[in-house]
Every structure is written in structure tokens, then in C-alpha cells.
Design an enzyme around this catalytic site. Structure first.
Site, PDB file in Angstrom:
ATOM      1  N   HIS A 136     -20.706  -7.003   4.435  1.00  0.00           N
ATOM      2  CA  HIS A 136     -21.876  -6.732   5.282  1.00  0.00           C
ATOM      3  C   HIS A 136     -21.406  -6.198   6.618  1.00  0.00           C
ATOM      4  CE1 HIS A 136     -20.797 -10.788   6.624  1.00  0.00           C
ATOM      5  NE2 HIS A 136     -21.646 -10.691   7.628  1.00  0.00           N
ATOM      6  N   HIS A 163     -21.568  -6.952   9.902  1.00  0.00           N
ATOM      7  CA  HIS A 163     -21.230  -7.648  11.145  1.00  0.00           C
ATOM      8  C   HIS A 163     -19.802  -7.318  11.614  1.00  0.00           C
ATOM      9  CE1 HIS A 163     -24.583 -10.867  10.528  1.00  0.00           C
ATOM     10  NE2 HIS A 163     -25.019  -9.781  11.132  1.00  0.00           N
ATOM     11  N   ASP A 221     -17.438  -9.010  12.941  1.00  0.00           N
ATOM     12  CA  ASP A 221     -16.304  -9.867  12.567  1.00  0.00           C
ATOM     13  C   ASP A 221     -15.864  -9.625  11.116  1.00  0.00           C
ATOM     14  OD1 ASP A 221     -18.789 -11.273  11.885  1.00  0.00           O
ATOM     15  OD2 ASP A 221     -17.546 -12.995  11.373  1.00  0.00           O
ATOM     16  N   HIS A 222     -16.553  -8.691  10.434  1.00  0.00           N
ATOM     17  CA  HIS A 222     -16.178  -8.325   9.065  1.00  0.00           C
ATOM     18  C   HIS A 222     -15.751  -6.870   8.948  1.00  0.00           C
ATOM     19  CE1 HIS A 222     -17.897 -12.108   7.289  1.00  0.00           C
ATOM     20  NE2 HIS A 222     -18.368 -12.123   8.527  1.00  0.00           N
ATOM     21  N   HIS A 235     -28.468 -13.295   4.650  1.00  0.00           N
ATOM     22  CA  HIS A 235     -27.742 -13.304   5.935  1.00  0.00           C
ATOM     23  C   HIS A 235     -27.956 -11.956   6.625  1.00  0.00           C
ATOM     24  CE1 HIS A 235     -24.565 -14.183   8.808  1.00  0.00           C
ATOM     25  NE2 HIS A 235     -23.911 -13.098   8.444  1.00  0.00           N
ATOM     26  N   ASP A 252     -20.549 -13.857   4.114  1.00  0.00           N
ATOM     27  CA  ASP A 252     -21.267 -14.905   4.849  1.00  0.00           C
ATOM     28  C   ASP A 252     -22.526 -15.361   4.106  1.00  0.00           C
ATOM     29  OD1 ASP A 252     -19.389 -14.729   6.840  1.00  0.00           O
ATOM     30  OD2 ASP A 252     -20.714 -13.803   8.325  1.00  0.00           O
ATOM     31  N   HIS A 302     -15.602 -17.766   6.269  1.00  0.00           N
ATOM     32  CA  HIS A 302     -15.406 -18.645   7.432  1.00  0.00           C
ATOM     33  C   HIS A 302     -14.975 -20.043   7.005  1.00  0.00           C
ATOM     34  CE1 HIS A 302     -17.181 -16.053  10.603  1.00  0.00           C
ATOM     35  NE2 HIS A 302     -17.931 -15.596   9.616  1.00  0.00           N
TER      36      HIS A 302
HETATM   37 FE    FE Z   1     -19.051 -13.649   9.703  1.00  0.00          FE
HETATM   38 ZN    ZN Z   2     -21.993 -12.217   9.182  1.00  0.00          ZN
END
Ligand code: FE
Ligand code: ZN
Length: 257
Positions: free
Chosen positions: A52, A54, A56-57, A108, A130, A168
Site C-alpha cells: 500500500h 504509505h 513507511d512502506h 487500512h 498493514d 510492524h
Molecule cells: Fe505501516
Molecule cells: Zn500503513
């Protein structure tokens, strides 16, 4: 085939799968831990899988692609670093001699996907970003409770021995909440002890398995009588409304300290 969770940021894992020659990485939010993992294993990065959009990905995708020439795959419905191959439900990705199936898991984010391979060294393997965490699930930033429930149902239907690679390390805090929902769940208590021991030794609690999550994860157990009762007690959720029960548990988790 070697499966390695590369820690990144506070609590992310960038999953590296490699056979000594070639590697894939999932959701590289930063590039440096991946470069270090590649140096350690001597593998060449062939493929980047994104679940996805985001940051942090995806934050390390461009740098990794430039340095390695890796191909990038990601969800059809989301904006990710280009050029990328955009995937929908039922598409497959062939990498390292394996075939991963794409499962759409909105909730998410609206276009979130997961990658499932039925046989990696004899066991099924799932990269779920996530969407599913051990003992928990992702927050509903872009999707509805009904969507997330359907997405988690699809993952829960995978074989019990499927290794679940979440993005995570949220397990211990998730399990504290799970205990509030189901204080009498003995499997949850035993699993919590095992995870606490792993964290005390600075080991990841992941991968989990689908079979384990079905026993302990309140978000896969929202049709269990004990979970329904807990949802009712939290906000009066209608016990006959599956989405309302799920939404109550998710809301409770958002507020839980
Ligand atoms: Fe994440
Ligand atoms: Zn995420």
C-alpha cells in the site's frame, strides 16, 4: 529460501526473501536496511513488492530501484513510486521461481493488497502489510469496517500453517488489548508468554501463522460469542450485525491505552 525481517524505523519490518543469489523485499520504507541485508546475504535485489502507498512502506523504493534495477509491483488502485506494475485481485507475480497471488484487502487503505504464495520451502507464505498484525489489524484510514472484515475473512481462510509476515512489531500491545476483549482465552495467555519471551531476547514475534491468529486475534474472532459480548458491553453494538461488532472492537482498540 531464507526469510528475514529487517527492522526499520521504530517498529517496521521490511521482509527480505532470498536464496543466496536473488532477493525480493516487501514494503521498503527505507533503503539502508535493505542494502545492509543484501550485503550480508550476497543476494541481488530482483523485485520490490508494495502492499500500500504509505510512506513507511514506499520511502526506499526509488533509491533501491536506482541502485539495483529491481522491478516494482504494487496495488492498481494506489499511487506508488513509478514505474511500477499495478496489480489487482487474482494477478500473479513470478519471482525467485515462486508464484505469488494477489489478494485485495481494502480497509487500512482503499487499494491495499496482500501477496500469498502457497509453497515457499513447503509452507505457505503471506505478506499482508498493514492489514493483519499478530493479535491485531490495521487502522481503518480509508476503508469501512465491513470492508476490513471481508479482507480479514479472506486472509483467515488461508491454510492454518501459512506464515504471516506483518509489517510492524505491534504484537505485545495488540495482545494487551486482545486480553481485555477475551480475558478467558487460554491460548491467548500462552501465546502472550511466548511473545514476551521473544521480545525480551530482542527477537521478532513474527512471522505468526494464520492458525495462531484464528485462536488469539480478536479481529479474526469477531463472530465468537465472547467477542460479541465484549463489543456489546463496549458500545451496545447490535450482536446480529457483524460489521457493527467488528467496528466496535476496532473503535475500542483505537481508544485503548
Ligand atoms: Fe505501516
Ligand atoms: Zn500503513
Amino acid at each position: 529460501m531464507n526469510l528475514i525481517p529487517l527492522p526499520a524505523f521504530q517498529d517496521n519490518y521490511l521482509w527480505l526473501l532470498q536464496d543466496g543469489q536473488r532477493a525480493l523485499v516487501v514494503d521498503p520504507g527505507e533503503a539502508e536496511p535493505v542494502f545492509a541485508g543484501l550485503r550480508r546475504t550476497g543476494a541481488r535485489l530482483e523485485t520490490i513488492l508494495v502492499t500500500h502507498h504509505h510512506a513507511d512502506h514506499t520511502g526506499g523504493v526509488a533509491q533501491l530501484r536506482e541502485a539495483t534495477g529491481a522491478r516494482v509491483f504494487g496495488p492498481a488502485a494506489e499511487t506508488i513510486p513509478e514505474p511500477a506494475t499495478h496489480l489487482v485481485q487474482g494477478d500473479t507475480v513470478s519471482v525467485l521461481g515462486l508464484t505469488f497471488q494477489v489478494i485485495e484487502v481494502p480497509g487500512h487503505t482503499a487499494g491495499h493488497i496482500a501477496y500469498y504464495c502457497p509453497d515457499v520451502g513447503g509452507l505457505p507464505l503471506l505478506f499482508c502489510g498493514d492489514t493483519l498484525f499478530s493479535g491485531g489489524c490495521g487502522r481503518l484510514f480509508e476503508g469501512t469496517p465491513a470492508q476490513m472484515l471481508a479482507s480479514l475473512d479472506a486472509l483467515a481462510a488461508l491454510p492454518g500453517d501459512t506464515r504471516v509476515c506483518c509489517a510492524h512489531e505491534y504484537t505485545l500491545s495488540n495482545l494487551r488489548f486482545a486480553k481485555a476483549v477475551e480475558p478467558a482465552n487460554a491460548q491467548l495467555a500462552a501465546y502472550t508468554v511466548a511473545c514476551e519471551q521473544r521480545r525480551a531476547q530482542n527477537q521478532p514475534t513474527l512471522p505468526s501463522t494464520i492458525g495462531q491468529e484464528r485462536l488469539i486475534n480478536p479481529f479474526l474472532r469477531s463472530r465468537e460469542p465472547a467477542v460479541i459480548r465484549a463489543a456489546q458491553a463496549f458500545n451496545g453494538a447490535d450482536p446480529s450485525d457483524e460489521a457493527a461488532v467488528f467496528a466496535a472492537i476496532r473503535q475500542w482498540k483505537n481508544e485503548f491505552r
